[in-house]
Design a protein around this motif. Structure first.
Motif, PDB file in Angstrom:
ATOM      1  N   TYR B  33       0.771  -1.128   0.036  1.00  0.00           N
ATOM      2  CA  TYR B  33      -0.089  -0.078   0.058  1.00  0.00           C
ATOM      3  C   TYR B  33       0.814   1.170  -0.063  1.00  0.00           C
ATOM      4  O   TYR B  33       1.933   1.156   0.713  1.00  0.00           O
ATOM      5  N   TRP B  34       0.479   2.336  -0.621  1.00  0.00           N
ATOM      6  CA  TRP B  34       0.749   3.676  -0.395  1.00  0.00           C
ATOM      7  C   TRP B  34      -0.156   4.652   0.295  1.00  0.00           C
ATOM      8  O   TRP B  34      -1.066   4.716  -0.157  1.00  0.00           O
ATOM      9  N   TYR B  35       0.263   5.024   1.077  1.00  0.00           N
ATOM     10  CA  TYR B  35      -0.538   6.158   1.946  1.00  0.00           C
ATOM     11  C   TYR B  35      -0.030   7.415   1.913  1.00  0.00           C
ATOM     12  O   TYR B  35       1.196   7.426   1.713  1.00  0.00           O
ATOM     13  N   ARG B  36      -0.588   8.528   2.176  1.00  0.00           N
ATOM     14  CA  ARG B  36       0.159   9.720   2.473  1.00  0.00           C
ATOM     15  C   ARG B  36      -0.602  10.418   3.679  1.00  0.00           C
ATOM     16  O   ARG B  36      -1.769  10.250   4.032  1.00  0.00           O
ATOM     17  N   GLN B  37       0.244  10.903   4.465  1.00  0.00           N
ATOM     18  CA  GLN B  37      -0.079  11.367   5.841  1.00  0.00           C
ATOM     19  C   GLN B  37      -0.035  13.138   5.889  1.00  0.00           C
ATOM     20  O   GLN B  37       0.915  13.510   5.839  1.00  0.00           O
ATOM     21  N   ILE B  46      -3.697   5.751  -1.135  1.00  0.00           N
ATOM     22  CA  ILE B  46      -3.396   6.510  -2.579  1.00  0.00           C
ATOM     23  C   ILE B  46      -3.696   5.283  -3.597  1.00  0.00           C
ATOM     24  O   ILE B  46      -4.483   5.350  -4.401  1.00  0.00           O
ATOM     25  N   HIS B  47      -2.955   4.251  -3.290  1.00  0.00           N
ATOM     26  CA  HIS B  47      -2.911   2.919  -4.421  1.00  0.00           C
ATOM     27  C   HIS B  47      -2.634   1.874  -3.525  1.00  0.00           C
ATOM     28  O   HIS B  47      -2.059   1.915  -2.579  1.00  0.00           O
ATOM     29  N   TYR B  48      -3.177   0.610  -3.923  1.00  0.00           N
ATOM     30  CA  TYR B  48      -2.423  -0.450  -3.378  1.00  0.00           C
ATOM     31  C   TYR B  48      -2.439  -1.650  -4.316  1.00  0.00           C
ATOM     32  O   TYR B  48      -2.823  -1.612  -5.444  1.00  0.00           O
ATOM     33  N   SER B  49      -1.652  -2.656  -3.824  1.00  0.00           N
ATOM     34  CA  SER B  49      -1.461  -3.968  -4.923  1.00  0.00           C
ATOM     35  C   SER B  49      -1.771  -4.969  -4.219  1.00  0.00           C
ATOM     36  O   SER B  49      -1.224  -5.191  -2.840  1.00  0.00           O
ATOM     37  N   LYS B  70       7.468  -6.648  -9.385  1.00  0.00           N
ATOM     38  CA  LYS B  70       8.016  -7.824  -8.604  1.00  0.00           C
ATOM     39  C   LYS B  70       7.296  -7.903  -7.125  1.00  0.00           C
ATOM     40  O   LYS B  70       6.910  -6.744  -6.715  1.00  0.00           O
ATOM     41  N   THR B  71       7.378  -9.028  -6.567  1.00  0.00           N
ATOM     42  CA  THR B  71       6.656  -9.099  -5.430  1.00  0.00           C
ATOM     43  C   THR B  71       7.149  -8.076  -4.235  1.00  0.00           C
ATOM     44  O   THR B  71       6.371  -7.336  -3.415  1.00  0.00           O
ATOM     45  N   GLU B  72       8.451  -7.831  -4.393  1.00  0.00           N
ATOM     46  CA  GLU B  72       9.198  -6.970  -3.356  1.00  0.00           C
ATOM     47  C   GLU B  72       9.155  -5.697  -3.572  1.00  0.00           C
ATOM     48  O   GLU B  72       9.565  -4.787  -2.677  1.00  0.00           O
ATOM     49  N   ASP B  73       8.691  -5.289  -4.680  1.00  0.00           N
ATOM     50  CA  ASP B  73       8.990  -3.695  -5.006  1.00  0.00           C
ATOM     51  C   ASP B  73       7.520  -3.225  -5.443  1.00  0.00           C
ATOM     52  O   ASP B  73       6.913  -3.592  -6.356  1.00  0.00           O
ATOM     53  N   PHE B  74       7.437  -1.909  -4.932  1.00  0.00           N
ATOM     54  CA  PHE B  74       6.015  -1.272  -5.073  1.00  0.00           C
ATOM     55  C   PHE B  74       6.467   0.260  -5.349  1.00  0.00           C
ATOM     56  O   PHE B  74       6.979   0.692  -4.536  1.00  0.00           O
ATOM     57  N   LEU B  75       6.348   0.760  -6.697  1.00  0.00           N
ATOM     58  CA  LEU B  75       6.818   2.076  -6.913  1.00  0.00           C
ATOM     59  C   LEU B  75       5.693   2.872  -6.916  1.00  0.00           C
ATOM     60  O   LEU B  75       4.648   2.598  -7.554  1.00  0.00           O
ATOM     61  N   LEU B  76       5.770   4.244  -6.452  1.00  0.00           N
ATOM     62  CA  LEU B  76       4.766   5.231  -6.473  1.00  0.00           C
ATOM     63  C   LEU B  76       5.415   6.607  -7.264  1.00  0.00           C
ATOM     64  O   LEU B  76       6.409   6.950  -7.055  1.00  0.00           O
ATOM     65  N   VAL B  88       4.092  13.476   3.683  1.00  0.00           N
ATOM     66  CA  VAL B  88       4.827  12.251   4.171  1.00  0.00           C
ATOM     67  C   VAL B  88       4.250  11.202   3.564  1.00  0.00           C
ATOM     68  O   VAL B  88       2.780  10.858   3.846  1.00  0.00           O
ATOM     69  N   TYR B  89       5.006  10.078   2.624  1.00  0.00           N
ATOM     70  CA  TYR B  89       4.419   9.090   2.060  1.00  0.00           C
ATOM     71  C   TYR B  89       4.878   7.878   3.076  1.00  0.00           C
ATOM     72  O   TYR B  89       6.007   7.787   3.236  1.00  0.00           O
TER      73      TYR B  89
END
Lengths: 115, 112
Positions: B33-37, B46-49, B70-76, B88-89
């Motif tokens: 997941y990507w969140y912003r605070q 924001i988005h999730y996978s 890849k399983t280990e990497d999630f780019l925003l 702050v992300y």
């Protein structure tokens, strides 16, 4: 409209006092989680409650999930300066159209425990 | 601590420039997941996978895109950064749907 309302937003108390923070919603959640966040860090999970009416204790912290699974409370006994931080509740529920479960966070309660 | 690394930890960028934030996990968790605070708004998704190349929008996805090759990497990616994206992300991972989330240490992004 905020799905999860936390109160109070800010709380400043003296060491040794007791306190309760609340997390309320009009929606039903499959589970509810409490996190604590310290400055410059990400939130860290404290507890997950799943069953309506459930009570969980973590040392001086007591967590309760409402019978209808719409609300929760966190009670701290004899607060210490180390309890200072932002306390966040997060509810898990299935998204619209039967999509994946998502976590929705409240805005948090900022607790300051003064020595 | 869950093995989550965010990079960079701090970034200042100019309005209109593209920015990519990286989240790397060593836990082999399916969900990322990507969140912003932001003050007054709390944490917002924001988005999730939910798997490699499987992503979905959160509540504040406009102006953001994500990729998971890849399983280990999630780019925003912020295609063209705006001052409203100063925040702050946080990246988070979880084993299952709605399960406990483990957060990274955050990336403080300032768009000037």
């Amino acid at each position: 409209t905020q799905l999860l309302e936390q109160s109070p937003q800010f709380l400043s108390i003296q060491e040794g006092e007791n306190l309760t923070v609340y997390c309320n919603s009009s929606s039903v959640f499959s589970s509810l989680q409490w996190y604590r966040q310290e400055p410059g860090e990400g939130p860290v999970l404290l507890v997950t409650v799943v069953t309506g009416g459930e009570v969980k204790k973590l040392k001086r912290l007591t967590f309760q999930f409402g019978d209808a699974r719409k609300d929760s409370s966190l009670h701290i006994t004899a607060a210490q300066p180390g309890d200072t931080g932002l306390y966040l509740c997060a509810g898990a529920r299935r998204g619209s159209g039967g999509s994946n479960y998502k976590l929705t966070f409240g805005k948090g309660t900022l607790l300051t425990v003064n020595p | 601590d869950a093995g989550i690394t965010q990079s960079p930890r701090h970034k200042v960028t100019e309005t209109g420039t593209p920015v990519t934030l990286r989240c790397h996990q060593t836990e082999n968790h399916r969900y990322m997941y990507w969140y912003r605070q932001d003050p007054g708004h709390g944490l917002r998704l924001i988005h999730y996978s939910y798997g490699v190349k499987d992503t979905d929008k959160g509540e504040v996805s406009d102006g953001y895109s994500v990729s998971r090759s890849k399983t280990e990497d999630f780019l925003l990616t912020l295609e063209s950064a705006t001052s409203s994206q100063t925040s702050v992300y946080f990246c988070a991972i979880s084993k299952g749907q709605g399960a406990e989330a483990f957060f990274g240490q955050g990336t403080r992004l300032t768009v000037v």
